[in-house]
Structures are given as structure tokens and as C-alpha cells.
Design a protein around this motif. Structure first.
Motif, PDB file in Angstrom:
ATOM      1  N   VAL A   1       0.801  -1.119   0.006  1.00  0.00           N
ATOM      2  CA  VAL A   1       0.176   0.112   0.176  1.00  0.00           C
ATOM      3  C   VAL A   1       0.803   1.348  -0.088  1.00  0.00           C
ATOM      4  N   ARG A   2       0.047   2.333  -0.498  1.00  0.00           N
ATOM      5  CA  ARG A   2       0.800   3.735  -0.386  1.00  0.00           C
ATOM      6  C   ARG A   2      -0.065   4.715   0.446  1.00  0.00           C
ATOM      7  N   ARG A   3       0.633   5.362   1.159  1.00  0.00           N
ATOM      8  CA  ARG A   3      -0.270   6.515   1.980  1.00  0.00           C
ATOM      9  C   ARG A   3      -1.102   7.433   0.994  1.00  0.00           C
ATOM     10  N   THR A   4      -2.071   7.873   1.248  1.00  0.00           N
ATOM     11  CA  THR A   4      -3.049   8.953   0.603  1.00  0.00           C
ATOM     12  C   THR A   4      -3.319   9.978   1.478  1.00  0.00           C
ATOM     13  N   PRO A   5      -2.515  10.998   1.576  1.00  0.00           N
ATOM     14  CA  PRO A   5      -2.847  12.041   2.650  1.00  0.00           C
ATOM     15  C   PRO A   5      -4.150  12.798   2.398  1.00  0.00           C
ATOM     16  N   ASN A   6      -4.518  12.880   0.959  1.00  0.00           N
ATOM     17  CA  ASN A   6      -5.720  13.821   0.606  1.00  0.00           C
ATOM     18  C   ASN A   6      -6.655  12.786   0.063  1.00  0.00           C
ATOM     19  N   GLY A   7      -6.574  11.433   0.153  1.00  0.00           N
ATOM     20  CA  GLY A   7      -7.685  10.710  -0.202  1.00  0.00           C
ATOM     21  C   GLY A   7      -8.764  10.497   0.993  1.00  0.00           C
ATOM     22  N   GLU A   8      -9.920   9.890   0.367  1.00  0.00           N
ATOM     23  CA  GLU A   8     -10.989   9.310   1.234  1.00  0.00           C
ATOM     24  C   GLU A   8     -10.457   8.326   2.287  1.00  0.00           C
ATOM     25  N   ARG A   9      -9.478   7.719   2.121  1.00  0.00           N
ATOM     26  CA  ARG A   9      -9.220   6.553   2.769  1.00  0.00           C
ATOM     27  C   ARG A   9      -7.485   6.692   3.317  1.00  0.00           C
ATOM     28  N   PRO A  10      -6.986   6.331   4.348  1.00  0.00           N
ATOM     29  CA  PRO A  10      -5.511   6.542   4.643  1.00  0.00           C
ATOM     30  C   PRO A  10      -4.524   5.857   3.564  1.00  0.00           C
ATOM     31  N   TYR A  11      -4.921   4.919   2.892  1.00  0.00           N
ATOM     32  CA  TYR A  11      -3.879   3.865   1.974  1.00  0.00           C
ATOM     33  C   TYR A  11      -4.757   3.729   0.739  1.00  0.00           C
ATOM     34  N   GLU A  12      -3.706   3.523  -0.065  1.00  0.00           N
ATOM     35  CA  GLU A  12      -4.292   2.900  -1.571  1.00  0.00           C
ATOM     36  C   GLU A  12      -3.567   1.642  -1.703  1.00  0.00           C
ATOM     37  N   LEU A  13      -4.255   0.347  -2.140  1.00  0.00           N
ATOM     38  CA  LEU A  13      -3.820  -0.733  -2.296  1.00  0.00           C
ATOM     39  C   LEU A  13      -3.111  -0.822  -3.771  1.00  0.00           C
ATOM     40  N   VAL A  14      -1.831  -1.031  -3.861  1.00  0.00           N
ATOM     41  CA  VAL A  14      -1.150  -1.290  -5.203  1.00  0.00           C
ATOM     42  C   VAL A  14      -0.930  -2.579  -5.500  1.00  0.00           C
ATOM     43  N   ILE A  15      -0.656  -3.464  -4.606  1.00  0.00           N
ATOM     44  CA  ILE A  15      -0.395  -4.936  -5.069  1.00  0.00           C
ATOM     45  C   ILE A  15      -1.231  -5.684  -3.783  1.00  0.00           C
ATOM     46  N   GLY A  16      -1.964  -6.721  -4.412  1.00  0.00           N
ATOM     47  CA  GLY A  16      -2.635  -7.546  -3.479  1.00  0.00           C
ATOM     48  C   GLY A  16      -4.087  -7.546  -3.506  1.00  0.00           C
ATOM     49  N   THR A  17      -4.759  -7.399  -4.883  1.00  0.00           N
ATOM     50  CA  THR A  17      -6.297  -7.109  -4.726  1.00  0.00           C
ATOM     51  C   THR A  17      -7.116  -8.526  -4.316  1.00  0.00           C
ATOM     52  N   ARG A  18      -6.292  -9.647  -4.812  1.00  0.00           N
ATOM     53  CA  ARG A  18      -6.923 -10.724  -4.360  1.00  0.00           C
ATOM     54  C   ARG A  18      -7.140 -10.939  -2.895  1.00  0.00           C
ATOM     55  N   ARG A  19      -5.875 -10.834  -2.279  1.00  0.00           N
ATOM     56  CA  ARG A  19      -5.704 -10.797  -0.803  1.00  0.00           C
ATOM     57  C   ARG A  19      -6.544  -9.916   0.023  1.00  0.00           C
ATOM     58  N   HIS A  20      -6.801  -8.606  -0.619  1.00  0.00           N
ATOM     59  CA  HIS A  20      -7.694  -7.617  -0.153  1.00  0.00           C
ATOM     60  C   HIS A  20      -9.319  -8.054  -0.178  1.00  0.00           C
ATOM     61  N   TRP A  21      -9.440  -8.668  -1.471  1.00  0.00           N
ATOM     62  CA  TRP A  21     -10.898  -9.026  -1.423  1.00  0.00           C
ATOM     63  C   TRP A  21     -11.224 -10.272  -0.708  1.00  0.00           C
ATOM     64  N   ALA A  22     -10.235 -11.099  -0.537  1.00  0.00           N
ATOM     65  CA  ALA A  22     -10.561 -12.353   0.387  1.00  0.00           C
ATOM     66  C   ALA A  22     -10.767 -11.937   1.647  1.00  0.00           C
ATOM     67  N   ILE A  23      -9.860 -11.111   2.359  1.00  0.00           N
ATOM     68  CA  ILE A  23     -10.135 -10.757   3.657  1.00  0.00           C
ATOM     69  C   ILE A  23     -11.273  -9.791   3.790  1.00  0.00           C
ATOM     70  N   SER A  24     -11.546  -9.126   3.013  1.00  0.00           N
ATOM     71  CA  SER A  24     -12.918  -7.979   2.968  1.00  0.00           C
ATOM     72  C   SER A  24     -13.892  -9.153   2.956  1.00  0.00           C
ATOM     73  N   TRP A  25     -14.021 -10.294   2.397  1.00  0.00           N
ATOM     74  CA  TRP A  25     -15.000 -11.355   2.199  1.00  0.00           C
ATOM     75  C   TRP A  25     -15.099 -12.161   3.742  1.00  0.00           C
ATOM     76  N   LEU A  26     -13.833 -12.406   4.121  1.00  0.00           N
ATOM     77  CA  LEU A  26     -13.948 -13.019   5.676  1.00  0.00           C
ATOM     78  C   LEU A  26     -14.250 -12.172   6.700  1.00  0.00           C
ATOM     79  N   ASN A  27     -13.748 -10.936   6.618  1.00  0.00           N
ATOM     80  CA  ASN A  27     -14.642 -10.012   7.719  1.00  0.00           C
ATOM     81  C   ASN A  27     -15.917  -9.811   7.493  1.00  0.00           C
ATOM     82  N   ALA A  28     -16.811 -10.073   6.270  1.00  0.00           N
ATOM     83  CA  ALA A  28     -18.171  -9.986   6.255  1.00  0.00           C
ATOM     84  C   ALA A  28     -18.853 -11.104   6.514  1.00  0.00           C
ATOM     85  N   ASN A  29     -17.905 -12.398   6.583  1.00  0.00           N
ATOM     86  CA  ASN A  29     -18.526 -13.826   6.799  1.00  0.00           C
ATOM     87  C   ASN A  29     -17.928 -14.339   8.059  1.00  0.00           C
ATOM     88  N   HIS A  30     -18.239 -13.880   9.384  1.00  0.00           N
ATOM     89  CA  HIS A  30     -17.907 -14.471  10.654  1.00  0.00           C
ATOM     90  C   HIS A  30     -16.458 -14.354  10.824  1.00  0.00           C
TER      91      HIS A  30
END
Length: 335
Positions: free
Chosen positions: A98-127
Motif C-alpha cells: 500500500v501507499r499513503r494517500t494524505p488527501n484521499g478518502e481512505r488513509p491507504y491505497e492498495l497497489v498490490i494484492g487485490t485478491r488478498r484484499h478481496w479475500a480478507i474483506s469477504w472473511l471480515n463480512a462472513n464471520h
């Protein structure tokens, strides 16, 4: 070692510092090979990723648009094996970047790891709300982020050649002033291979829709289709055939039948474009803007009509067929 293991090891640790050695006479530099170029790219990835890790929630990250993978197309089915792996290890073993996004809506921007991000998002939403995303923060500009993402993405089998082509086309214009040779040198890819990937972006959506999935459209298929697509008259024939194939793909999907494979789609498109006059020809039957079947006409002026299941009434289907029959001139003249 498998390709997946290779990228994992490259991302897990950087190479040890080189020990000084006595000077030796310089030998002629060996000609770079595909393997040496890839290892050089992995080494660069390892050096760039030598950072301490942090843990954060997926919701703290926006997704960088410069990555090849289309985040919106990820599904539980496509990411299932990764979900199971992360659940077993209580987190992602290989950190995302990730890299920092000082002026963004969220503190970080994901550069590498979209599948890992999606998978953990799914796990967070599913128990499993306590599983966090292991990440490395790096101060990367867009060009460096693109190169780093490309190193990893080339080892993934679930990114389509079309996605890569679209990503490369954007990158060559955004980061390399439209010069493909400059980009090819930076990402350690041959000029010809880069051109083949980018060539896929010339294929119109009408023809892409004939494939059951974008994953079925490969670079080798583009090599066969593009010379015909670049000829307007042949392109029109291929688009007409593609609409028929797309309707058949939809019909097969609704009936749980196996889809038409990519190689067969290509063969049918080429046949439609190169069919000589006087031989069998096909025409799409449309009603209310939807393809409901096709007509096969041969040189003996015989017709075969194929209709796909639809919600149209009998009168609506007959109304779609009437102009074809009236213009066909297949009725015998009275003697």
C-alpha cells in the motif's frame, strides 16, 4: 520450484548483500535471456518490498486503478482457494503493498494484492471480523507501482490476457509517452509480446462477447483474429457471427450445457469472415433488438432455421421471420 513459489520467495525476502571480491578482467556481458530478465524483475521486487509490515483493515484501503486485475470481477468462486489459505494461516502470508494517500478518502491505497484484499474483506463480512490485512507501506510513484504490480501479476493464472493488454495499453500511454519499446525495456518483456498483448484491445466488444469468459480470449487468438478485424468488410461479418455465438453461449448457460470453447469460437469467427460467396451463409434472426435464432443458407438456396428459447409469443416470432421469408424468393413461381 513452481512459478507461484518463485514469486512468493522473491516477495518474502531480499537477496543478501554481495561480498566484495577481487577485481577480475571484464568478460563480455552474456546476452539476456527470458529467465534472466524475469529473475532481475523478481530481484527488483524483493528490494522494493524490504519494508516492515503493518496490519490494517481492508476498509482502510482504496484500490489503485493502475493494477491489471479488475476488482469488480472477483467472486468467492474465483478466490475460494485463497480464502481457505488465509483462513488456515489466520492472515495473508505474503504482504500486500500500500501507499499513503494524505488527501484521499481512505488513509491507504492498495497497489498490490487485490485478491488478498478481496479475500480478507469477504472473511471480515462472513464471520471472521478479526482477520487483518498484512501490508507493507512503500512510497511508490505510479510507474514504479505499475512495474512492481506487473512482476506479481505475470505469475497469476487468473488474470486474462485481455486484462493484461488493457493494463499495458494504459501504462504505455500514461508512463512511457506512448513508446512501447521504452516500456518493454522497463518491464523486461519482449517488444513483440507487448505488442501482441496491446493488440487485444483492438478487438471490439461485440466479438469479445462471443467468448464465454474473457479468460477464453488469449494472445494466440488475437494473432489470428486481428488481421481480419482490421479489414472493415471482414470485421462486419465477424461481428454478425459473434452475435449468433453469444446468443448460443447464453442458451447453453441457461440449459447448464458446456460453453463453446475459445478455440472453437475463433474458428467460427474466422470461417464467417473468410466464407466464399455462394457457399453456406448465416443470418441472425432478431426480434425487439434481441437475437432469437439464425438462418443457414446454402448454395442450393435451401434454408435451415434455428430458434433459441425466448419469452416471445408465437406471433412475435412469426413477425420476425416474415421479412426474411418475403425477401428470400425461395417460393416456386406458379407454372
Amino acid at each position: 520450484m513452481s512459478r507461484r513459489s518463485l514469486i512468493g520467495e522473491a516477495l518474502a525476502s531480499a537477496p543478501a548483500p554481495a561480498q566484495p571480491v577481487a577485481a577480475e578482467p571484464k568478460a563480455a556481458a552474456p546476452r539476456p535471456t527470458f529467465t534472466s530478465k524475469r529473475l532481475e524483475a523478481f530481484g527488483e521486487a524483493a528490494r522494493m518490498l524490504k519494508r516492515p509490515t503493518i496490519r490494517l483493515k481492508p476498509a482502510e484501503c482504496s484500490i489503485w486503478s493502475g493494477n491489471a486485475r479488475d476488482y469488480a470481477l472477483l467472486t468467492e468462486e474465483r478466490v475460494r482457494s485463497l480464502i481457505d489459505s488465509i483462513l488456515a494461516e489466520n492472515g495473508n502470508r505474503i504482504p500486500v503493498v500500500v501507499r499513503r494517500t494524505p488527501n484521499g478518502e481512505r488513509p491507504y491505497e492498495l497497489v498490490i494484492g487485490t485478491r488478498r484484499h478481496w479475500a480478507i474483506s469477504w472473511l471480515n463480512a462472513n464471520h471472521y471480523p478479526d482477520i487483518e490485512l498484512v501490508a507493507i507501506i512503500d512510497d511508490l510513484d505510479d510507474e514504479a507501482a505499475f512495474r512492481l504490480a506487473d512482476v506479481e501479476n505475470r505469475e497469476r493464472e487468473d488474470i486474462s490476457d485481455l486484462e493484461r493488454g488493457q493494463n499495458y495499453k494504459h501504462a504505455v500511454d500514461a508512463y512511457y509517452d506512448g513508446v512501447q519499446s521504452r516500456m518493454a525495456d522497463r518491464v523486461k518483456l519482449s517488444k513483440s509480446m507487448l505488442a501482441r498483448y496491446i493488440g487485444l484491445t483492438e478487438i471490439p466488444q461485440t466479438i469479445i462477447s462471443a467468448f464465454n469468459s474473457p479468460m477464453d480470449l488469449q494472445v494466440r487468438h488475437g494473432d489470428k483474429l486481428l488481421p481480419l478485424i482490421r479489414q472493415p468488410a471482414l470485421r462486419a461479418k465477424m461481428e454478425e457471427a459473434a452475435r449468433t455465438i453469444a446468443a448460443e453461449q447464453s442458451f447453453r448457460q441457461s440449459g447448464d450445457e458446456p460453453p463453446i470453447g475459445g478455440a472453437d469460437v475463433v474458428a467460427r469467427l474466422i470461417k464467417a469472415a473468410t466464407l466464399r460467396p455462394g457457399r453456406s451463409q448465416k443470418a441472425v434472426i432478431e426480434a425487439q433488438g434481441v437475437a432469437i435464432g439464425q438462418v443457414d443458407r446454402d448454395r442450393a438456396r435451401e434454408w435451415s432455421i434455428t430458434l433459441n428459447p425466448s419469452d416471445l409469443s408465437v406471433d412475435e416470432v412469426l413477425a420476425a421471420l416474415r421479412p426474411l421469408l418475403e425477401n428470400a424468393k425461395i417460393l416456386k413461381k406458379p407454372s
